[in-house]
Design an enzyme around this catalytic site. Structure first.
Site, PDB file in Angstrom:
ATOM      1  N   ARG A 103       0.884  -1.180   0.000  1.00 30.66           N
ATOM      2  CA  ARG A 103       0.000   0.000   0.000  1.00 30.66           C
ATOM      3  C   ARG A 103       0.911   1.216   0.000  1.00 30.66           C
ATOM      4  NH1 ARG A 103      -5.436   1.120   3.411  1.00 30.66           N
ATOM      5  NH2 ARG A 103      -6.097  -0.211   1.695  1.00 30.66           N
ATOM      6  N   HIS A 130      -7.120   0.958  -6.658  1.00 33.19           N
ATOM      7  CA  HIS A 130      -7.337   0.060  -5.507  1.00 33.19           C
ATOM      8  C   HIS A 130      -7.970  -1.230  -6.058  1.00 33.19           C
ATOM      9  CE1 HIS A 130      -7.694  -1.283  -1.544  1.00 33.19           C
ATOM     10  NE2 HIS A 130      -8.607  -0.462  -1.048  1.00 33.19           N
ATOM     11  N   GLN A 133      -9.828  -3.970  -3.843  1.00 32.59           N
ATOM     12  CA  GLN A 133     -11.136  -3.559  -3.338  1.00 32.59           C
ATOM     13  C   GLN A 133     -12.213  -3.788  -4.391  1.00 32.59           C
ATOM     14  OE1 GLN A 133     -12.060  -2.234  -0.161  1.00 32.59           O
ATOM     15  NE2 GLN A 133     -14.015  -2.843  -1.032  1.00 32.59           N
ATOM     16  N   ASP A 221     -17.351   6.955  -2.264  1.00 27.54           N
ATOM     17  CA  ASP A 221     -16.144   6.859  -1.440  1.00 27.54           C
ATOM     18  C   ASP A 221     -15.950   8.221  -0.773  1.00 27.54           C
ATOM     19  OD1 ASP A 221     -13.787   5.940  -0.300  1.00 27.54           O
ATOM     20  OD2 ASP A 221     -12.578   6.142  -2.125  1.00 27.54           O
ATOM     21  N   CYS A 261     -16.361   1.286  -0.018  1.00 23.63           N
ATOM     22  CA  CYS A 261     -15.202   0.467   0.361  1.00 23.63           C
ATOM     23  C   CYS A 261     -14.860   0.572   1.840  1.00 23.63           C
ATOM     24  CB  CYS A 261     -13.999   0.841  -0.504  1.00 23.63           C
ATOM     25  SG  CYS A 261     -13.445   2.541  -0.284  1.00 23.63           S
ATOM     26  N   ARG A 289     -13.404  -8.982   0.681  1.00 22.70           N
ATOM     27  CA  ARG A 289     -11.963  -8.755   0.482  1.00 22.70           C
ATOM     28  C   ARG A 289     -11.216 -10.060   0.735  1.00 22.70           C
ATOM     29  NH1 ARG A 289      -9.815  -3.564   0.854  1.00 22.70           N
ATOM     30  NH2 ARG A 289      -7.904  -4.646   0.241  1.00 22.70           N
TER      31      ARG A 289
HETATM   32  N1  NVA Z   1     -10.096   6.556  -1.495  1.00 20.32           N
HETATM   33  C1  NVA Z   1      -9.772   6.069  -0.166  1.00 20.32           C
HETATM   34  C2  NVA Z   1      -9.976   4.604  -0.071  1.00 20.32           C
HETATM   35  C3  NVA Z   1      -9.684   4.005   1.276  1.00 20.32           C
HETATM   36  C4  NVA Z   1      -9.847   2.508   1.306  1.00 20.32           C
HETATM   37  C5  NVA Z   1      -8.325   6.435   0.158  1.00 20.32           C
HETATM   38  O1  NVA Z   1      -7.468   6.326  -0.733  1.00 20.32           O
HETATM   39  O2  NVA Z   1      -8.061   6.854   1.282  1.00 20.32           O
HETATM   40  N1   CP Z   2     -11.282  -0.482   2.037  1.00 13.22           N
HETATM   41  C1   CP Z   2     -10.016  -0.583   2.484  1.00 13.22           C
HETATM   42  O1   CP Z   2      -9.044  -0.765   1.742  1.00 13.22           O
HETATM   43  O2   CP Z   2      -9.916  -0.484   3.839  1.00 13.22           O
HETATM   44  P1   CP Z   2      -8.586  -0.294   4.675  1.00 13.22           P
HETATM   45  O3   CP Z   2      -8.051   1.069   4.358  1.00 13.22           O
HETATM   46  O4   CP Z   2      -9.059  -0.426   6.104  1.00 13.22           O
HETATM   47  O5   CP Z   2      -7.602  -1.357   4.300  1.00 13.22           O
END
Ligand code: NVA
Ligand code: CP
Length: 307
Positions: A103, A130, A133, A221, A261, A289
């Site tokens: 990540r 992502h 997801q 989101d 998500c 997931r």
């Molecule tokens: N768009 C959000 C998704 C989190 C799972 C982010 O990147 O923070």
């Molecule tokens: N939706 C998702 O990726 O959640 P986290 O940020 O908790 O991993």
């Protein structure tokens, strides 16, 4: 040749469909108390530059359930945090582990990791996409409404990593995707252009209810993603009206489901009555997931063929 999953566009349509079907199978096996041991003796390294609840736990538990092992590393624990090149980290980890999930703040870092690793690399979220997801989201859609390829899907809000991944999913599965985003917050132009060139029915407008009109699935989101915290005030103003509330859900089909998500901000991008209401599938989506990623791990790290 090793395979990576950096975006859903890395998969063929057949691979994406086969992964969803295997995920459904793995979910049924788990529900029946069955067991699969396809990654025995294998290790996944996970690198996190940002916070995570679902990604971290679902990959860790998924590896365990497949008979393998996962190692979680936060950036500050690694020499990357002190300036060791990502390329060297990729080469070193490849000597120890069978796959790397990352990540990252910047998509280019995951690309660099994948270029230099001899083992498969999985994107666990970047600023751009992502994919894991949306793999889980597609499984949720398939469970509720059948073949996603036949549906009309709406995405309301920020043209962020989630919106981009939905565009890539539409490119591979051929569903109709209508997005509503404020001006200046549209999805990635490159993905949009690719989708249009491939003849995918994707549109970006400004009106949430118009995007949701006749939709089988309504997605949203957060307005401010991780790494954008300094823009929070500006975004609060820009996204006024981009809330999935009862009015927006009414524009969708009566059997429509709501997806997010998570984490969510009730009262910002989604009304509590929607996310906590009968059309919401957000906790199935979070559970999925686990199943979707197990299907991915078995294939990408265990060499289990996709049928
Ligand atoms: N768009 C959000 C998704 C989190 C799972 C982010 O990147 O923070
Ligand atoms: N939706 C998702 O990726 O959640 P986290 O940020 O908790 O991993």
């Amino acid at each position: 040749m090793k395979r990576d999953l950096l975006t859903l566009a890395d998969l063929t349509s057949h691979e994406l469909r086969a992964l969803l079907n295997r995920a459904a199978e793995l979910k049924a096996i788990r529900r029946a108390g069955g067991h699969t041991d396809s990654l025995r003796g294998r290790t996944l390294a996970m690198i996190f530059e940002k916070a995570s609840t679902r990604t971290r736990v679902s990959f860790d538990v998924g590896m365990h359930q497949l008979g393998g092992h996962a190692i979680v590393m936060l950036r500050r624990d690694l020499q990357i945090g002190r300036g060791e090149p990502v390329s060297d980290t990729a080469r070193v980890l490849s000597r120890y582990v069978d796959g790397i999930m990352m990540r990252a703040d910047h998509h280019a870092v995951v690309e660099e990791l994948a270029r230099n690793a001899d083992v498969p690399v999985i994107n666990g979220l970047t600023d751009r996409t992502h994919p894991c997801q949306v793999l889980a989201d597609l499984l949720t859609v398939q469970e509720n409404l059948g073949d996603p390829g036949q549906l009309r899907i709406a995405y309301i809000g920020d043209g962020n990593n989630m919106a981009n991944s939905w565009i890539n999913a539409a490119r591979r599965l051929g569903f109709e995707l209508s997005l509503a985003c404020p001006e200046g917050y549209e999805p990635d132009a490159e993905y949009l252009a690719a989708a249009k060139a491939e003849g995918v029915k994707v549109s970006v407008g400004r009106d949430p209810a118009a995007a949701a009109d006749g939709a089988h699935v309504v997605n949203t989101d957060v307005w401010t993603s991780m790494g954008q915290e300094e823009e929070t005030q500006k975004r609060l103003a820009a996204f006024q009206g981009y809330i999935v509330d009862r009015r927006v859900m009414k524009a969708a089909r009566p059997e429509a489901i709501f997806l997010h998500c998570l984490p969510a901000h009730r009262g910002e991008e989604v009304a509590a009555e929607v996310i906590d209401g009968p059309q919401s599938r957000v906790f199935d989506q979070a559970e999925n997931r686990l199943h979707a990623q197990k299907a991915l791990l078995e294939w990408i790290m265990g060499g289990r063929p996709l049928r």
